[in-house]
Scaffold this active site. Sequence first.
Site, PDB file in Angstrom:
ATOM      1  N   ARG A  74       0.830  -1.218   0.000  1.00  0.00           N
ATOM      2  CA  ARG A  74       0.000   0.000   0.000  1.00  0.00           C
ATOM      3  C   ARG A  74       0.857   1.257   0.000  1.00  0.00           C
ATOM      4  O   ARG A  74       0.460   2.273  -0.580  1.00  0.00           O
ATOM      5  CB  ARG A  74      -0.929  -0.004   1.207  1.00  0.00           C
ATOM      6  CG  ARG A  74      -2.046  -1.002   1.027  1.00  0.00           C
ATOM      7  CD  ARG A  74      -2.970  -0.995   2.203  1.00  0.00           C
ATOM      8  NE  ARG A  74      -4.144  -1.798   1.923  1.00  0.00           N
ATOM      9  CZ  ARG A  74      -4.841  -2.432   2.854  1.00  0.00           C
ATOM     10  NH1 ARG A  74      -4.485  -2.345   4.114  1.00  0.00           N
ATOM     11  NH2 ARG A  74      -5.900  -3.132   2.525  1.00  0.00           N
TER      12      ARG A  74
ATOM     13  N   LYS B 127     -19.399 -17.347  -1.383  1.00  0.00           N
ATOM     14  CA  LYS B 127     -20.818 -17.188  -1.052  1.00  0.00           C
ATOM     15  C   LYS B 127     -21.608 -16.387  -2.071  1.00  0.00           C
ATOM     16  O   LYS B 127     -21.181 -15.301  -2.488  1.00  0.00           O
ATOM     17  CB  LYS B 127     -20.916 -16.454   0.284  1.00  0.00           C
ATOM     18  CG  LYS B 127     -20.540 -17.302   1.470  1.00  0.00           C
ATOM     19  CD  LYS B 127     -20.755 -16.457   2.676  1.00  0.00           C
ATOM     20  CE  LYS B 127     -20.681 -17.175   3.977  1.00  0.00           C
ATOM     21  NZ  LYS B 127     -20.747 -16.175   5.062  1.00  0.00           N
TER      22      LYS B 127
ATOM     23  N   GLY C 156     -10.286  -9.014  -3.156  1.00  0.00           N
ATOM     24  CA  GLY C 156      -9.187  -9.690  -2.476  1.00  0.00           C
ATOM     25  C   GLY C 156      -8.642 -10.953  -3.102  1.00  0.00           C
ATOM     26  O   GLY C 156      -7.493 -10.998  -3.532  1.00  0.00           O
TER      27      GLY C 156
ATOM     28  N   GLY D 133     -12.867  -3.810  -0.791  1.00  0.00           N
ATOM     29  CA  GLY D 133     -14.260  -3.475  -0.493  1.00  0.00           C
ATOM     30  C   GLY D 133     -14.780  -2.291  -1.300  1.00  0.00           C
ATOM     31  O   GLY D 133     -15.945  -2.279  -1.719  1.00  0.00           O
TER      32      GLY D 133
END
Length: 397
Positions: free
Chosen positions: A35, A199, A355, A378
Site C-alpha cells: 500500500r 458465497k 481480495g 471493499g
Amino acid sequence: MSTFSSFNFNGVKALVRVDFNVPLDDQFNITDDTRMRATLPTLKKILSDGGSAILMSHLGRPKDGPTNKYSLKHLVVHLHELLGAKVFFADDCIGQSATDAAAKLQGGEVLLLENLRFYKEEEKGDKAFAEKLSKLGDVYVNDAFGTAHRAHASTAVIADYFDANKKMFGLLMEGEVVSAEKVLHNAERPFTAIIGGAKVSDKILIIENLLQRATDIIIGGGMAYTFLKARGGNIGNSLCENDRMDTALEILKKATEKGVSIHLPEDSIIADKFAADANTKNCPSDQIPDGWMGLDIGAKAIGIFSEVINKSRTVLWNGPMGVFEMEKFQNGTKSIALAVADATSKGAFSLVGGGDSVAAVNKFNLADKVSYVSTGGGAMLEYFEGKVLPGIAAIKK
Ligand code: AMP
C-alpha cells in the site's frame, strides 16, 4: 475537480489522504508495504514539482484514542527509504504540533501525521475535525481508493473545504476510478463478468448490477453450487446457501429476460474431504455424490469459460473458481487467469478486483498480463454493486 497530472505543485503544500494501513509484526516491522509503494508515484510527482506532502492515513482499528500499537510513527523510516526524501512526523493529526510542523515544511519534504482514527471524529465524518485537517494544506489529494466507500472526515467530508480546482484524485486513485468507470460505464461488448468465491450472499448485489451491463456472467467457485442445486442438481456436500436458492433462481430468470448468458460450471473437481490430501475425481457439477464436494471447476468448464473469455472485449473478474489455496484445486482459477491474460493480449480490457482474485493473479504471476489489478477491495466491490462511493463523489462535485 482538477487533474493531478497537469497540476504544478511547486511551492504548494499538498494534503494527501493515503492508505498506509499496512500490516505490522510484534516488533512494528512492516510485513507488506504494497500500500505504501502504491502511492509513491503520486508522492514523487508532488515532491519533484517542488511541492511538499502532508500525509494522513489510518492504521488498524484503534478503539480508545492513541496507542503505540497503531502509531504511524512506525512507518517513518521505511517511508524515508522508499522516497529518499526528508520525512517528519507529527504526533497528532490536528492541533498545534501538526499546524507547526506543516507550516515549517519546505518543498521536497514530507510530513506524516499521526493516525487519524485516534479521533472518533474521523470515522464519524465530523465536519469540525475535517475542517481542522483541511487547514494544514493548500490542496487536497485523495489517493486512498481502499477507503473511498467510507464517508469519513479525511476521505470525503474534507473535500468540502477546498475549491473545485484545489481537490483531486492522486494517480493511484485516478487509475482505479478510470478503470472501474471504463468497465461499468464504457465497456466494449462482449463484456464478460467472472464471479467466483465462496458465497452467493456476498455477490448478489454485484450480479444484479452486472445483469444490466454484461453480455455474459461466468459463475464459479463455491457459490456456483447454490445455483446448481436451485436448478435441481445434486451437489453432494458442496458449499450451499439453502436460503439463497430462490435468489439464485431469480437471478437466472432475470438473466434470461435480459438476454444475458449465465455460465455455470458443467463439471467439477470433487473431493471426499475439504483437505489438501483429499481423494479427487472429475464429475458433472449437477451429479455430485453424497459425501463428495466440488472444490474446483473441471476441464469442460475451463474449456467453455475460456472460450467465452476469449471472445470478450471487456472482462471483469472477482473471486476464485475454486479453493485455489490448495494445489489440487487451483487449476480452474489458474486456467481462468491465463484465459483472462490471453484475452488481454488480444486487446480486451481486463480488470481484476476484490481480495482473492487479486491474490490469485499474483500467485500465478499474471498481474502484469491483465489491464488493471485493483487494490480497492471493499471499495471496488461497492463500486460494482452500483453504489456511489463518497470518496469519489466528494472530489467530483
Ligand atoms: P470470496 O472471499 O467470497 O471471494 O471467497 C474466496 C474463498 O472462496 C477462497 O478462500 C476459496 O478457497 C473459497 N472457495 C472457492 N471455491 C470454493 C468451493 N468450491 N468450495 C469452498 N470454498 C471455495
